[in-house]
Design an enzyme around this catalytic site. Structure first.
Site, PDB file in Angstrom:
ATOM      1  CG  HIS A 105      -3.820  11.085  -0.797  1.00 17.74           C
ATOM      2  ND1 HIS A 105      -4.057  10.282  -0.249  1.00 17.74           N
ATOM      3  CD2 HIS A 105      -3.123  10.665  -2.151  1.00 17.74           C
ATOM      4  CE1 HIS A 105      -3.889   8.954  -0.832  1.00 17.74           C
ATOM      5  NE2 HIS A 105      -3.427   9.572  -2.228  1.00 17.74           N
TER       6      HIS A 105
ATOM      7  CG  ASP B  49      -3.941  10.425  -5.819  1.00 19.20           C
ATOM      8  OD1 ASP B  49      -3.037  10.104  -5.033  1.00 19.20           O
ATOM      9  OD2 ASP B  49      -4.869   9.433  -6.430  1.00 19.20           O
ATOM     10  CG  ASN B  50      -0.935   9.457  -8.356  1.00 21.67           C
ATOM     11  OD1 ASN B  50      -1.782   9.256  -7.760  1.00 21.67           O
ATOM     12  ND2 ASN B  50       0.272   8.936  -8.293  1.00 21.67           N
TER      13      ASN B  50
ATOM     14  CD  GLU C 153      -6.683   4.641  -6.162  1.00 19.15           C
ATOM     15  OE1 GLU C 153      -6.630   5.546  -7.097  1.00 19.15           O
ATOM     16  OE2 GLU C 153      -5.737   4.287  -5.613  1.00 19.15           O
TER      17      GLU C 153
ATOM     18  CG  HIS D  87      -3.081   4.826  -1.102  1.00 16.98           C
ATOM     19  ND1 HIS D  87      -2.297   5.465   0.051  1.00 16.98           N
ATOM     20  CD2 HIS D  87      -2.964   5.472  -2.063  1.00 16.98           C
ATOM     21  CE1 HIS D  87      -1.572   6.577  -0.706  1.00 16.98           C
ATOM     22  NE2 HIS D  87      -2.221   6.416  -1.830  1.00 16.98           N
TER      23      HIS D  87
ATOM     24  CG  HIS E   4       1.307   9.420  -4.679  1.00 13.74           C
ATOM     25  ND1 HIS E   4       1.562   8.243  -3.876  1.00 13.74           N
ATOM     26  CD2 HIS E   4      -0.210   9.577  -4.590  1.00 13.74           C
ATOM     27  CE1 HIS E   4       0.343   7.813  -3.452  1.00 13.74           C
ATOM     28  NE2 HIS E   4      -0.364   8.624  -3.673  1.00 13.74           N
TER      29      HIS E   4
ATOM     30  CE  LYS F 285       3.054   5.645  -7.254  1.00 13.53           C
ATOM     31  NZ  LYS F 285       2.983   5.834  -5.944  1.00 13.53           N
TER      32      LYS F 285
END
Length: 446
Positions: A84, A335-336, A238, A235, A86, A89
């Site tokens: 997972h 994640d990010n 959250e 998702h 991104h 981004k």
């Protein structure tokens, strides 16, 4: 150690290595009380040809005089798997910071940056930079979510497909669409998105949140996935609001539709804030439905329970121990990275594992939790050949000086050796200065 220290021969041995027993398929290794075993590994032309107990070579396959590197009990891991992320981004923080670190602030900042800057060239440059980071840290397989609100889906998905081709053999890429669940009910957009996802070999995905049409949107996702043979990636929940309970709705839909594909659900933060009877019912449904869950401990620790001037009171993560006890496949991921949802991070799965151990108490005993960044996500992402040390498998490895869990988790392991197809690669991450011209704040760009 440095990346030039491996033997240069096609066939060589790594001796006196410490391996996590839960990541190996060698039945004759004898793990200690921490689940670690001493082993010798034979590499042959990019293949992990053999894993044997340390000091017990096979005279036929490991002849005397074979070049060897003594690891002095340093750890050997398989290359990591990130379920997972991104990538599209990544690294926009310098031009799109989150003013207050909140979830709403992140949404606003990303929307503005996407509208102003996300050309194909911009998305490709940042995704490429992120992949170089992940590669240097030792990751072999990544699933990335791709912002797919119109018209961005027509820009970013072709870029993803190009990068997947360019990086094949180094980092295998999977892509999952990322749209709000309410968008799933919009025609003709959803049909166009589905066509785009299928044309680029992607996964159908959405973000669930309390909105009119939530259950209808989830149902449409499952019907569409069945019709077109797609896997699903959500998702979900959250938030710290205990009234938000879409994880149970997703599980109920999977059961109702008798879904046979893969369903991965990320975040599920609000579950940890709900009453015990609700938790038990939800986890029973998730187990029955065969869902897998990925927690994003660093990002959700950053975002959840953030209030100006107040100390956070909870950790923002979901109930991985309780899920694992029910046989639910669980994992952790980055994640990010350096964007408004998480100002930090470098796509280093070993950092994720180390931080997850602290945040989620994946220790005492460590048990088989190392699978959460290796074998388990590889299985859930339908690439079981990755994330494990198996005789006959690829020699994609991460060599570490650490000899024990406490040594591994106490330092960042910046001196690791990353091995691909039996050869060491340069582990120098790309310099952030490469992005300076691209990421100059609005008004400062040339």
């Amino acid at each position: 150690m440095g990346f030039s220290t491996l033997p240069e021969a096609r066939r060589y041995r790594l001796t006196n290595a410490t391996v996590p027993a839960c990541l190996t398929e060698a039945a004759d290794l004898v793990p200690d009380s921490e689940g670690l075993a001493l082993a010798d590994l034979t590499i042959d032309g990019g293949i992990l040809a053999a894993i044997r107990p340390a000091g017990r070579p096979d005279p036929e396959s490991d002849p005397k005089g074979l070049p060897a590197l003594d690891l002095d009990r340093g750890m050997v891991w398989p290359a990591f798997v990130e379920a997972h992320t991104h990538l599209d981004k990544g690294h926009i923080w310098p031009r799109a910071p989150n003013p207050d670190g909140s979830f709403d602030g992140a949404l606003t900042a990303v929307r503005g940056d996407r509208a102003a800057h996300w050309s194909a060239a911009d998305v490709r440059a940042r995704m490429e930079f992120s992949l170089r980071c992940a590669f240097a840290h030792g990751t072999r397989l990544i699933r990335t979510h791709i912002d797919s609100d119109p018209p961005q889906h027509r820009v970013s998905w072709p870029v993803f497909a190009e990068l997947r081709k360019d990086w094949a053999g180094r980092v295998e890429l999977q892509g999952s669409a990322l749209v709000g669940i309410d968008r799933v009910l919009e025609d003709p957009y959803f049909d166009d998105l589905s066509h785009t996802v299928r044309a680029h070999g992607g996964i159908l995905g959405a973000v669930t949140y309390p909105v009119a049409g939530l259950e209808a949107g989830i149902d449409r996702m499952f019907r569409h996935a069945i019709e077109h043979g797609l896997d699903l990636d959500f998702h979900a929940d959250e938030t710290g609001d205990p009234s938000v309970r879409s994880l149970a709705l997703i599980a109920e839909a999977a059961i109702r539709h008798r879904f046979r594909g893969r369903v991965l659900v990320g975040h599920c933060c609000s579950l940890a804030r709900q009453p015990e009877d609700v938790i038990d019912r939800t986890l029973d449904l998730v187990a029955e439905a065969g869902l897998a869950v990925v927690s994003l401990p660093m990002c959700n620790l950053y975002l959840q329970d953030r209030r100006a001037g107040a100390t956070p009171r909870w950790r923002g993560v979901t109930l991985l121990h309780e899920m694992k006890a029910r046989g639910i496949p669980v994992m952790v991921s980055s994640d990010n990275t350096r964007d408004p949802f998480y100002a930090y991070g470098d796509l280093d799965a070993l950092e994720v594992y180390a931080q997850a151990t602290r945040i989620l108490h994946l220790d005492h005993p460590v048990g088989d939790w190392p699978r959460a960044v290796a074998a388990t996500p590889a299985e859930v992402l339908c690439r079981p050949e990755f994330g494990r040390l198996a005789a006959g498998g690829g020699a994609d490895l991460v060599l570490l000086r650490a000899r024990s869990w406490t040594e591994l988790l106490s330092r960042p392991q910046a001196d690791r050796i990353v091995v691909r197809a039996g050869r060491a690669v340069d582990t120098t991450p790309p310099d952030y200065r490469e992005l300076d011209a691209l990421l100059a704040p609005q008004g400062e760009q040339a």
